[in-house]
Design an enzyme around this catalytic site. Structure first.
Site, PDB file in Angstrom:
ATOM      1  N   GLU A   1      41.932  43.909 -18.719  1.00 56.50           N
ATOM      2  CA  GLU A   1      41.116  44.982 -19.298  1.00 56.50           C
ATOM      3  C   GLU A   1      40.988  44.809 -20.811  1.00 56.50           C
ATOM      4  O   GLU A   1      41.629  43.977 -21.422  1.00 56.50           O
ATOM      5  CB  GLU A   1      41.749  46.354 -19.018  1.00 56.50           C
TER       6      GLU A   1
ATOM      7  N   ASN B   1      36.780  56.310 -18.724  1.00 58.39           N
ATOM      8  CA  ASN B   1      36.393  54.900 -18.877  1.00 58.39           C
ATOM      9  C   ASN B   1      35.088  54.791 -19.667  1.00 58.39           C
ATOM     10  O   ASN B   1      34.517  55.783 -20.109  1.00 58.39           O
ATOM     11  CB  ASN B   1      36.209  54.258 -17.496  1.00 58.39           C
TER      12      ASN B   1
ATOM     13  N   ASP C   1      32.909  50.875 -14.906  1.00 59.36           N
ATOM     14  CA  ASP C   1      34.221  50.615 -15.505  1.00 59.36           C
ATOM     15  C   ASP C   1      34.009  50.479 -17.014  1.00 59.36           C
ATOM     16  O   ASP C   1      33.258  51.249 -17.595  1.00 59.36           O
ATOM     17  CB  ASP C   1      34.858  49.371 -14.875  1.00 59.36           C
TER      18      ASP C   1
END
Length: 294
Positions: A18, A151, A203
């Protein structure tokens, strides 16, 4: 769907890759593996990936003006010295919520850090996440709550629009807010993109120099570019099902680096899931702002 060059530049197969952040001075990409508590620095010129292992899961971070890193760990915000490994506690906005952790975060052009939280694992009966604005004095201001998986933070080129999403399957929505660059106040929250009916959920994200919002489509095998009006402009296929976030890098900020998630099953057709990919999309991004301390 556009056909472009997509290269696996780091075949590392992280569990939950991430938060890629490009450092222009270093010409290197920082990124994290959340549950492993690993902060990474990838050098595209050599292929070397340096790792700092932290004592807790790390949701996101920001590179700091003057050096060091602002870490969004499970327990709160910390200042981290990359040379000495010294951690200094700054703020713990959710110490009363032991199941929560900080998740996606990034800086705006004024050097404020925005970060969202989530309960992990998510309780479908109650959204426990909050979006925070972190000032230069480390004060955490609650901006909005009621999220399952906070997010998709990104900012328009003029700094007057804030984007934010909730990845939870029942929500899967990206919102836009009016943002006052001077004091960080937000208003006029509206739906920017509702991804219900699409294969992928929203995301992590980034905005390019044209003001278009690039979304990592988790479970969708692609990244998607939306115009400032929320219309799909481009779709780029990826060799992994779960792209997690993207960042513009390279000397001209024209390479899209994409982190990804490695699921526990279904790997036959995506053996490099969890790795880092580079996309040559022919567009230019924006420099990533530093966190400005008092």
């Amino acid at each position: 769907m556009a056909t472009v060059d997509v290269d696996c530049v780091l075949d590392i197969r992280a569990e939950l890759g991430e938060c890629p952040v490009w450092s222009e001075p270093e010409q290197a990409l920082y990124w994290v593996d959340i549950y492993a508590g690993r902060l990474n620095r990838f050098d595209p010129s050599t292929g070397e990936n340096r790792v700092w292992t932290l004592p807790e899961p790390i949701g996101s971070f920001a590179l700091c003006e003057g050096g060091g890193v602002l870490l969004a760990l499970k327990s709160g915000l910390w200042r981290y010295d990359l040379e000495t490994g010294t951690l200094a506690a700054l703020a713990s906005p959710e110490s009363h919520l032991p199941k929560n952790r900080l998740n996606d975060g990034r800086c705006d052009a004024q050097g404020r850090f925005w970060v969202g939280s989530m309960e992990d694992p998510v309780d479908p009966a109650r959204p426990m996440g909050t979006l925070y604005r972190v000032g230069r004095d480390f004060a955490c201001t609650s901006v909005a709550d009621g999220f399952f998986v906070s997010n998709g933070l990104a900012f328009s080129p003029d700094g007057r629009t804030l984007y934010h999403s909730d990845s939870y399957p029942a929500v899967r929505t990206v919102w836009a807010w009016d943002l006052d660059p001077d004091d960080g106040a937000v208003s006029n929250r509206r739906v920017f993109v509702d991804t219900k009916g699409m294969a992928g959920r929203p995301d992590g994200a980034a905005v390019d120099a044209d003001g278009c919002y690039w979304m990592a489509a988790n479970d969708g095998w692609e990244i998607i570019r939306f115009t400032p009006l929320g219309a799909i402009d481009r779709r780029i296929a990826l060799p992994v099902a779960k792209p997690s976030m993207l960042a513009f890098g390279g000397p001209r900020l024209d390479v899209i680096y994409v982190t990804s998630i490695r699921p526990s099953t279904g790997l036959d057709d995506q053996p490099q899931a969890g790795s880092l990919f580079a996309v040559q999309a022919g567009v230019t991004g924006l420099p990533e702002p530093l966190y400005r301390l008092t």
